[in-house]
Design a protein around this motif. Sequence first.
Motif, PDB file in Angstrom:
ATOM      1  N   VAL A 186       0.684   5.875  -0.665  1.00 46.19           N
ATOM      2  CA  VAL A 186      -0.011   7.118  -1.008  1.00 46.19           C
ATOM      3  C   VAL A 186       0.949   7.946  -1.845  1.00 46.19           C
ATOM      4  O   VAL A 186       2.169   7.733  -1.804  1.00 46.19           O
ATOM      5  CB  VAL A 186      -0.462   7.911   0.236  1.00 46.19           C
TER       6      VAL A 186
ATOM      7  N   THR B 118     -13.297   2.264   2.635  1.00 50.01           N
ATOM      8  CA  THR B 118     -12.686   3.250   1.743  1.00 50.01           C
ATOM      9  C   THR B 118     -12.106   4.379   2.589  1.00 50.01           C
ATOM     10  O   THR B 118     -12.818   4.944   3.429  1.00 50.01           O
ATOM     11  CB  THR B 118     -13.727   3.824   0.763  1.00 50.01           C
ATOM     12  N   PRO B 119     -10.821   4.736   2.404  1.00 44.00           N
ATOM     13  CA  PRO B 119     -10.253   5.821   3.206  1.00 44.00           C
ATOM     14  C   PRO B 119     -10.914   7.149   2.866  1.00 44.00           C
ATOM     15  O   PRO B 119     -11.380   7.356   1.742  1.00 44.00           O
ATOM     16  CB  PRO B 119      -8.774   5.821   2.800  1.00 44.00           C
TER      17      PRO B 119
ATOM     18  N   PRO C  39       0.828  -1.209   0.000  1.00 43.18           N
ATOM     19  CA  PRO C  39       0.000   0.000   0.000  1.00 43.18           C
ATOM     20  C   PRO C  39       0.867   1.266   0.000  1.00 43.18           C
ATOM     21  O   PRO C  39       1.906   1.315   0.664  1.00 43.18           O
ATOM     22  CB  PRO C  39      -0.802  -0.098   1.306  1.00 43.18           C
TER      23      PRO C  39
ATOM     24  N   GLN D  80      -8.293   4.146  -5.620  1.00 42.46           N
ATOM     25  CA  GLN D  80      -8.190   3.942  -4.174  1.00 42.46           C
ATOM     26  C   GLN D  80      -6.898   4.492  -3.579  1.00 42.46           C
ATOM     27  O   GLN D  80      -6.768   4.571  -2.356  1.00 42.46           O
ATOM     28  CB  GLN D  80      -8.280   2.436  -3.855  1.00 42.46           C
ATOM     29  N   VAL D  81      -5.943   4.879  -4.413  1.00 40.92           N
ATOM     30  CA  VAL D  81      -4.669   5.389  -3.900  1.00 40.92           C
ATOM     31  C   VAL D  81      -4.823   6.867  -3.534  1.00 40.92           C
ATOM     32  O   VAL D  81      -5.118   7.694  -4.398  1.00 40.92           O
ATOM     33  CB  VAL D  81      -3.538   5.231  -4.941  1.00 40.92           C
ATOM     34  N   PRO D  82      -4.654   7.217  -2.253  1.00 35.55           N
ATOM     35  CA  PRO D  82      -4.770   8.621  -1.857  1.00 35.55           C
ATOM     36  C   PRO D  82      -3.670   9.480  -2.481  1.00 35.55           C
ATOM     37  O   PRO D  82      -2.540   9.025  -2.661  1.00 35.55           O
ATOM     38  CB  PRO D  82      -4.618   8.580  -0.328  1.00 35.55           C
TER      39      PRO D  82
ATOM     40  N   ALA E  45      -7.487  -0.329   4.368  1.00 38.41           N
ATOM     41  CA  ALA E  45      -7.217  -1.574   3.648  1.00 38.41           C
ATOM     42  C   ALA E  45      -7.401  -2.777   4.566  1.00 38.41           C
ATOM     43  O   ALA E  45      -7.926  -3.818   4.161  1.00 38.41           O
ATOM     44  CB  ALA E  45      -5.801  -1.553   3.074  1.00 38.41           C
TER      45      ALA E  45
ATOM     46  N   ASP F  27      -4.193   6.192   7.451  1.00 34.32           N
ATOM     47  CA  ASP F  27      -5.618   6.004   7.157  1.00 34.32           C
ATOM     48  C   ASP F  27      -5.814   4.962   6.053  1.00 34.32           C
ATOM     49  O   ASP F  27      -6.703   4.115   6.125  1.00 34.32           O
ATOM     50  CB  ASP F  27      -6.252   7.325   6.706  1.00 34.32           C
ATOM     51  N   HIS F  28      -4.964   5.050   5.035  1.00 32.43           N
ATOM     52  CA  HIS F  28      -5.046   4.111   3.903  1.00 32.43           C
ATOM     53  C   HIS F  28      -4.768   2.681   4.359  1.00 32.43           C
ATOM     54  O   HIS F  28      -5.474   1.740   3.969  1.00 32.43           O
ATOM     55  CB  HIS F  28      -4.050   4.553   2.837  1.00 32.43           C
TER      56      HIS F  28
ATOM     57  N   ALA G 267      -2.262  10.317   6.025  1.00 36.65           N
ATOM     58  CA  ALA G 267      -3.019   9.767   4.896  1.00 36.65           C
ATOM     59  C   ALA G 267      -2.624   8.315   4.654  1.00 36.65           C
ATOM     60  O   ALA G 267      -3.477   7.469   4.346  1.00 36.65           O
ATOM     61  CB  ALA G 267      -2.785  10.609   3.644  1.00 36.65           C
ATOM     62  N   LEU G 268      -1.335   8.008   4.805  1.00 35.79           N
ATOM     63  CA  LEU G 268      -0.882   6.624   4.635  1.00 35.79           C
ATOM     64  C   LEU G 268      -1.448   5.736   5.738  1.00 35.79           C
ATOM     65  O   LEU G 268      -1.927   4.629   5.470  1.00 35.79           O
ATOM     66  CB  LEU G 268       0.649   6.549   4.620  1.00 35.79           C
TER      67      LEU G 268
END
Length: 199
Positions: free
Chosen positions: A135, A194-195, A133, A161-163, A189, A184-185, A181-182
Amino acid sequence: MGYANSDRGAAAPMAVKILIAGGFGVGKTTLVGAVSEVPPLRTEEYLTHASVGVDDLEGVSGKATTTVALDFGRITINKRLVLYLFGTPGQERFWFMWNDLVNGALGAVVLVDTRRLEVSFASIDFFESRGIPFVVGVNCFHGVRDRTQEEVRKALDLDPQVPLVLCDARDRAAGRDVLLALVDHLMAARSGTTPRPAV
């Protein structure tokens, strides 16, 4: 023999490894330095005549140094959680090191420069192909936002889906927002949700 203030019964903090990746000269060393709570370990060397014709300085002609191994920083979230940041080298001749650096990484931040988006394609491909994963942090040098988020997302062919987060790698708060943000992502996941969108 006993110790008056022994912490032997306390659990060791959980260590989380995060990679800071991207192309040559996008601001990886700067980001690690901005957010690390300790003076970061850097392996920067001056660019020499040996790099002429090897390292593409277009768009970063004022760059005098480059990372030749890695950058390393640390952020203590609380007594139970510590983030370890590993900045990867950006030049193609050092990409072989990424296979070692990625071991044990929970996720990654891919920094991009809108003036030279193509230098970050390899980083995105690397993490996508390994299912790690990540961002994307758009480093807005000197506050310049010459492309919209939609334009950057389309140019990088990012999965929806990638912030994608706009930032200034020199600013601690902006760097923190990219890392959040990472996190949260990663949490989304893990939970299958969904973030929330990052701006």
